[in-house]
Design an enzyme around this catalytic site. Structure first.
Site, short mmCIF file in Angstrom:
data_model
loop_
_atom_site.label_atom_id
_atom_site.label_comp_id
_atom_site.label_asym_id
_atom_site.label_seq_id
_atom_site.Cartn_x
_atom_site.Cartn_y
_atom_site.Cartn_z
N ASP A 90 0.94 -1.04 -0.01
CA ASP A 90 -0.02 -0.01 0.32
C ASP A 90 0.78 1.19 -0.04
O ASP A 90 1.49 1.49 1.13
CB ASP A 90 -0.91 0.21 1.20
CG ASP A 90 -1.48 -1.47 1.33
OD1 ASP A 90 -1.20 -2.30 1.15
OD2 ASP A 90 -2.94 -1.04 1.53
N HIS A 129 -10.39 1.63 -0.09
CA HIS A 129 -10.42 3.08 -0.70
C HIS A 129 -10.58 3.38 -2.04
O HIS A 129 -10.14 4.56 -2.41
CB HIS A 129 -9.28 3.74 0.09
CG HIS A 129 -9.22 3.78 1.62
ND1 HIS A 129 -10.22 4.44 2.33
CD2 HIS A 129 -8.41 3.15 2.75
CE1 HIS A 129 -9.74 4.40 3.45
NE2 HIS A 129 -8.96 3.50 3.72
N GLU A 150 -3.84 2.06 -3.30
CA GLU A 150 -5.12 2.71 -3.03
C GLU A 150 -5.18 3.68 -2.05
O GLU A 150 -6.31 4.46 -1.91
CB GLU A 150 -5.94 1.40 -2.43
CG GLU A 150 -5.51 0.93 -0.99
CD GLU A 150 -7.07 0.67 0.06
OE1 GLU A 150 -8.22 0.74 -0.75
OE2 GLU A 150 -6.53 0.74 1.09
#
Length: 276
Positions: A8, A68, A39
């Site tokens: 991430d 998200h 994201e």
């Protein structure tokens, strides 16, 4: 085949570190295929079209996401123009975009990437297990794809581990994302599927999950939101994993963590560095 997965990307700090590091890593490791979870790359919430193109230009073959994905509302539109941007496959039918795709690696291999989202402590999407099963039935390992990588974006480690065992021997790797903290349980399961509960984030670890510390601490103390979460801006650690794939079977030979820069202890896959 060599698969590189980076976890991430959080905010400007994580994005800058990734964009600077990824081209060098791709060359250093002679990576055949790269997946990046993006994201949280736009201010910590969602992804923009401009940032997506930056990640792809830097060397990502596919950008996965998670809960998200729609925080930047423009994603509802531009996702239809980018086959290499995935949203969780178990969103309801009719949701824009797609959650899986077959992509060509640098060595000519066909790699199926599946982006799924868990349901424990998260939104109640369609069953990820049955949805992933449907994808594997449609494009199996060595019958439709040379390698299969699953980004399982989930909160509970139990759900992540269950998914890995569920597909063991039928997928090359199950990589956990979402919780941002790299775990130390990287392993190749009995059937040959590489697994880690969380690959970690590309972000500043002098933070609370990549966010500036003051607001999360305040909310724990008062149960009141005083302002919006904002990504921490310190030096980022680029986190992920490297996976060595047996070309004959499509299963994993080895998996190792990657942690570069920032505050965390540094790590690289020794099985690749021995050859460079």
């Amino acid at each position: 085949m060599r698969l590189l997965f980076l976890g991430d990307v959080v905010g400007r700090s994580g994005r800058a570190a990734l964009l600077q590091t990824l081209p060098k890593l791709r060359e250093r490791y002679a990576a055949d295929f790269v997946v990046v979870n993006g994201e949280n790359s736009a201010g910590g919430f969602g992804i923009s079209e401009a940032i997506l193109t930056e990640l792809l230009d830097a060397g990502a073959d596919v950008v996965t996401t998670g809960n998200h994905i729609w925080d930047q509302r423009e994603a509802l539109v531009f996702i239809e123009r980018y086959d290499r941007l995935l949203r969780p496959v178990n969103f309801p039918a009719g949701t824009p975009g797609k959650g899986a795709g077959l992509f060509k690696a640098a060595n000519g291999a066909d790699v199926l990437v599946i982006n799924a989202q868990g349901r424990v402590f998260m939104s109640d999407l369609d069953d990820p297990f049955r949805t992933v099963e449907d994808q594997l039935a449609a494009c199996g390992l060595k019958s439709g794809a040379d390698a299969i990588l699953i980004d399982f974006h989930a909160e509970a480690t139990s759900e992540k581990q269950a998914m890995a065992h569920f597909v063991d021997g039928r997928a090359t790797a199950v990589i956990g994302t979402h919780t941002h903290v790299p775990t130390a349980d990287e392993q190749v399961l009995t059937g040959g599927t590489a697994y880690i509960s969380d690959a970690g984030m590309c972000g500043d670890f002098d933070s609370v999950l990549g966010m500036d510390k003051e607001e999360p601490i305040s909310r724990f103390l008062t149960k009141i939101a005083s302002r919006r979460f904002a990504p921490s801006k310190g030096a980022a650690t680029v986190c992920g994993v490297g996976i060595e794939v047996d070309d004959a079977t499509g299963l994993a030979r080895a998996i190792a963590p990657i942690r570069l820069g920032g505050r965390l202890s540094q790590a690289e896959p020794a099985f690749w560095l021995d050859e460079v």
